[in-house]
Write a protein that holds these residues in place. Sequence first.
Motif, PDB file in Angstrom:
ATOM      1  N   ARG A  82      -8.782   1.947   7.032  1.00  9.40           N
ATOM      2  CA  ARG A  82      -8.128   1.251   5.928  1.00  9.40           C
ATOM      3  C   ARG A  82      -8.016  -0.253   6.166  1.00  9.40           C
ATOM      4  NH1 ARG A  82      -1.882   2.708   5.436  1.00  9.40           N
ATOM      5  NH2 ARG A  82      -1.784   0.524   4.769  1.00  9.40           N
TER       6      ARG A  82
ATOM      7  N   TYR B  58     -12.676   2.781   2.556  1.00 10.77           N
ATOM      8  CA  TYR B  58     -11.696   3.738   3.078  1.00 10.77           C
ATOM      9  C   TYR B  58     -12.124   5.171   2.785  1.00 10.77           C
ATOM     10  CZ  TYR B  58      -7.253   6.315   3.329  1.00 10.77           C
ATOM     11  OH  TYR B  58      -6.266   7.231   3.607  1.00 10.77           O
TER      12      TYR B  58
ATOM     13  N   VAL C  64       0.858  -1.179   0.000  1.00  7.28           N
ATOM     14  CA  VAL C  64       0.000   0.000   0.000  1.00  7.28           C
ATOM     15  C   VAL C  64       0.896   1.231   0.000  1.00  7.28           C
ATOM     16  CG1 VAL C  64      -1.861   1.228   1.162  1.00  7.28           C
ATOM     17  CG2 VAL C  64      -1.729  -1.266   1.322  1.00  7.28           C
TER      18      VAL C  64
ATOM     19  N   ILE D 229      -8.472  -2.341   2.997  1.00  9.44           N
ATOM     20  CA  ILE D 229      -7.341  -2.288   2.068  1.00  9.44           C
ATOM     21  C   ILE D 229      -6.209  -3.180   2.568  1.00  9.44           C
ATOM     22  CG2 ILE D 229      -5.587  -0.787   1.054  1.00  9.44           C
ATOM     23  CD1 ILE D 229      -7.596   1.471   1.075  1.00  9.44           C
TER      24      ILE D 229
ATOM     25  N   SER E  98      -4.462  -0.033  -8.961  1.00 12.96           N
ATOM     26  CA  SER E  98      -4.436  -1.076  -7.936  1.00 12.96           C
ATOM     27  C   SER E  98      -4.788  -2.439  -8.526  1.00 12.96           C
ATOM     28  CB  SER E  98      -5.407  -0.722  -6.803  1.00 12.96           C
ATOM     29  OG  SER E  98      -5.026   0.488  -6.165  1.00 12.96           O
TER      30      SER E  98
ATOM     31  N   SER F 120     -12.865  -2.292  -1.235  1.00 14.88           N
ATOM     32  CA  SER F 120     -11.890  -1.937  -0.197  1.00 14.88           C
ATOM     33  C   SER F 120     -11.648  -0.435  -0.152  1.00 14.88           C
ATOM     34  CB  SER F 120     -10.570  -2.673  -0.447  1.00 14.88           C
ATOM     35  OG  SER F 120     -10.747  -4.070  -0.433  1.00 14.88           O
ATOM     36  N   PHE F 121     -11.452   0.161  -1.320  1.00 14.29           N
ATOM     37  CA  PHE F 121     -11.140   1.591  -1.356  1.00 14.29           C
ATOM     38  C   PHE F 121     -12.367   2.449  -1.047  1.00 14.29           C
ATOM     39  CE2 PHE F 121      -7.241   0.239  -3.355  1.00 14.29           C
ATOM     40  CZ  PHE F 121      -6.328   1.202  -2.937  1.00 14.29           C
TER      41      PHE F 121
END
Length: 246
Positions: A144, A138, A48, A147, A71, A134-135
């Motif tokens: 996070r 966040y 990350v 992530i 990503s 995932s993002f």
Amino acid sequence: MSTKKQPKKEPTHGLRKPALKADRITFYSHPQAPLCLTHDVPSNSLVVTAFNSSSTSTSPAMSQATILNESSSAIHSLFSHTKVSPNRLVYITVGLMFEPASPKPFGGPKIRPGYTEYNGTTVASLVQYIVSASFKWYWACRGRDAIDFLTHNVNKARRLHYDGDADTLNELMLKGMKKAGHIEWNKPARIPDALQHRPEVEPNLDRYSVEFTPRMKGSGLQQNYILSMVGEVENHAGENFCLSKE
């Protein structure tokens, strides 16, 4: 003289009110750092990366669409450096992630965990889902954890591949395919040739070899030997050898 009877009250001891479950919200004292997944080639791992988003930074800001595309490409790049199909490693990753006990947005109640929101039919859409979910978690100020969870399991899938336990890997892959809805649960599944396990040794960039030719008395023959070494080269008396990188 008559007295009015009070209505009988039911005992309240032992009764519990249903708990209100709310998603945890993380409050930031500073703006969130723009994060992106990248393929770290020297360590052969997914990491990350945080980008500088301050007004004094000379690098252009990355849009959310660019972050998701970069990503997803990083995961494909990491998985492409093996002998097996990247699709196999994606399904193994999903087999590790799609559990009710997983952190949100993937986990949740056993009846309907978060990963059931995925309804795609291709591996590309599956990668896009695990990255975007995932993002977006966040970006919604929920921390996070998702992530980091994704990054951990992508690296774990790659590590398990090099460990070489084909039975465990096949079980995880089929589990991922079933939970993604790409094969049916109640029917026997056959692993296609394109998704078969292919054993290989994990490359080590610091690996060296020593090639030397011992002298065979009386035979006039020479035999070559390869000794794999990491670190210092031992001194073999009476033998001619040269250091070469594999």
